[in-house]
Design an enzyme around this catalytic site. Structure first.
Site, PDB file in Angstrom:
ATOM      1  N   HIS A  17       0.825  -1.212   0.000  1.00 43.52           N
ATOM      2  CA  HIS A  17       0.000   0.000   0.000  1.00 43.52           C
ATOM      3  C   HIS A  17       0.862   1.265   0.000  1.00 43.52           C
ATOM      4  O   HIS A  17       0.611   2.223  -0.736  1.00 43.52           O
ATOM      5  CB  HIS A  17      -0.895   0.027   1.233  1.00 43.52           C
ATOM      6  CG  HIS A  17      -1.918  -1.058   1.285  1.00 43.52           C
ATOM      7  ND1 HIS A  17      -2.039  -1.910   2.350  1.00 43.52           N
ATOM      8  CD2 HIS A  17      -2.864  -1.449   0.397  1.00 43.52           C
ATOM      9  CE1 HIS A  17      -3.011  -2.762   2.127  1.00 43.52           C
ATOM     10  NE2 HIS A  17      -3.535  -2.504   0.959  1.00 43.52           N
ATOM     11  N   LYS A  41     -17.365  -6.820   6.379  1.00 40.95           N
ATOM     12  CA  LYS A  41     -16.160  -7.535   6.814  1.00 40.95           C
ATOM     13  C   LYS A  41     -15.978  -7.387   8.326  1.00 40.95           C
ATOM     14  O   LYS A  41     -16.501  -6.480   8.944  1.00 40.95           O
ATOM     15  CB  LYS A  41     -14.932  -6.969   6.090  1.00 40.95           C
ATOM     16  CG  LYS A  41     -14.944  -7.176   4.570  1.00 40.95           C
ATOM     17  CD  LYS A  41     -13.650  -6.664   3.929  1.00 40.95           C
ATOM     18  CE  LYS A  41     -13.617  -6.884   2.426  1.00 40.95           C
ATOM     19  NZ  LYS A  41     -12.360  -6.344   1.817  1.00 40.95           N
ATOM     20  N   ARG A  90      -1.318  -5.823  -8.101  1.00 44.17           N
ATOM     21  CA  ARG A  90      -0.177  -6.636  -7.665  1.00 44.17           C
ATOM     22  C   ARG A  90       0.190  -7.702  -8.689  1.00 44.17           C
ATOM     23  O   ARG A  90       1.345  -7.991  -8.943  1.00 44.17           O
ATOM     24  CB  ARG A  90      -0.492  -7.317  -6.332  1.00 44.17           C
ATOM     25  CG  ARG A  90      -0.738  -6.364  -5.173  1.00 44.17           C
ATOM     26  CD  ARG A  90      -1.362  -7.085  -4.023  1.00 44.17           C
ATOM     27  NE  ARG A  90      -2.690  -7.593  -4.383  1.00 44.17           N
ATOM     28  CZ  ARG A  90      -3.454  -8.267  -3.534  1.00 44.17           C
ATOM     29  NH1 ARG A  90      -3.033  -8.532  -2.300  1.00 44.17           N
ATOM     30  NH2 ARG A  90      -4.647  -8.679  -3.904  1.00 44.17           N
ATOM     31  N   SER A 128      -3.017  -7.737   3.078  1.00 45.02           N
ATOM     32  CA  SER A 128      -3.287  -7.535   4.503  1.00 45.02           C
ATOM     33  C   SER A 128      -3.719  -8.842   5.157  1.00 45.02           C
ATOM     34  O   SER A 128      -3.344  -9.134   6.297  1.00 45.02           O
ATOM     35  CB  SER A 128      -4.372  -6.479   4.676  1.00 45.02           C
ATOM     36  OG  SER A 128      -3.958  -5.242   4.136  1.00 45.02           O
TER      37      SER A 128
HETATM   38  O1  LIG Z   1      -3.727  -5.997   0.986  1.00 46.14           O
HETATM   39  C1  LIG Z   1      -4.641  -6.238   0.153  1.00 46.14           C
HETATM   40  O2  LIG Z   1      -5.654  -6.948   0.400  1.00 46.14           O
HETATM   41  C2  LIG Z   1      -4.525  -5.655  -1.231  1.00 46.14           C
HETATM   42  C3  LIG Z   1      -5.535  -5.906  -2.178  1.00 46.14           C
HETATM   43  C4  LIG Z   1      -5.427  -5.384  -3.463  1.00 46.14           C
HETATM   44  C5  LIG Z   1      -4.318  -4.615  -3.779  1.00 46.14           C
HETATM   45  N1  LIG Z   1      -3.940  -3.987  -4.946  1.00 46.14           N
HETATM   46  N2  LIG Z   1      -2.759  -3.341  -4.766  1.00 46.14           N
HETATM   47  C6  LIG Z   1      -2.381  -3.549  -3.510  1.00 46.14           C
HETATM   48 BR1  LIG Z   1      -0.807  -2.833  -2.782  1.00 46.14          BR
HETATM   49  C7  LIG Z   1      -3.320  -4.357  -2.836  1.00 46.14           C
HETATM   50  C8  LIG Z   1      -3.417  -4.877  -1.541  1.00 46.14           C
END
Ligand SMILES: O=C(O)c1ccc2[nH]nc(Br)c2c1
Length: 162
Positions: A17, A41, A90, A128
């Site tokens: 992030h 959530k 990602r 996360s």
């Molecule tokens: O931590 C996550 O769930 C999550 C999800 C989707 C994500 N897209 N780019 C990032 Br950095 C990212 C992080």
């Protein structure tokens, strides 16, 4: 003044992030990180805790603001007078969902566009959820999140054990 928002759960913020945040802050005059209040959530951190964590770990970025919001990202963007929604990518597995959201948002708001920033390869595996799972089982998560977040996660799990 070109302003962008970066919406997400950030439960908790990871180096992935922060990578997106820092790069977005270099591209836009102002970036507003929006922690989504998602009642569906069961987060580890409250919205307030997530906002405070993000403020702490981004304190060195002058053109960044952090706040929370509920509802549609396009409405949050409009409320911030932002023309761009930033989303991180990602891996190719992110793309299908993100494209669907971007196309939907495009229909909902022609005056707001989505821009994707690909995360640095070193963070492409981070989420996360996996960070929380690793911490729950006692792993060292200092390679995934800033030290301040390590401490907050440790505190949170200690609270839950009481
Ligand atoms: O931590 C996550 O769930 C999550 C999800 C989707 C994500 N897209 N780019 C990032 Br950095 C990212 C992080």
């Amino acid at each position: 003044m070109v302003r962008a928002i970066y919406p997400g759960s950030f439960d908790p913020a990871t180096f992935g992030h922060l990578d997106v945040i820092k790069r977005a802050a270099e591209l836009f005059d102002e970036v507003i990180v929006g922690v989504l209040m998602n009642s569906e959530k069961s987060p580890l951190f409250s919205v307030e805790e997530r906002v405070n964590i993000l403020k702490k770990v981004t304190a060195d970025i002058p053109n960044l603001k952090v706040t929370s919001f509920s509802g549609l990202s396009v409405n949050f963007a409009r409320s911030c007078d932002a023309k761009v929604i930033i989303r991180g990518l990602r891996a190719i597995t992110d793309f299908e969902y993100e494209l669907q959201m971007a196309q939907t948002n495009r229909v909902l708001a022609r005056d707001v566009d989505t821009m994707f920033l690909t995360t640095s390869l070193e963070y492409a595996y981070l989420s996360s959820t996996t960070v929380k799972e690793a911490a729950y089982f006692g792993a060292d998560i200092s390679k995934f999140v800033p030290e301040y977040v390590v401490e907050k996660v440790r505190e949170k799990f200690a609270q839950k054990e009481k």
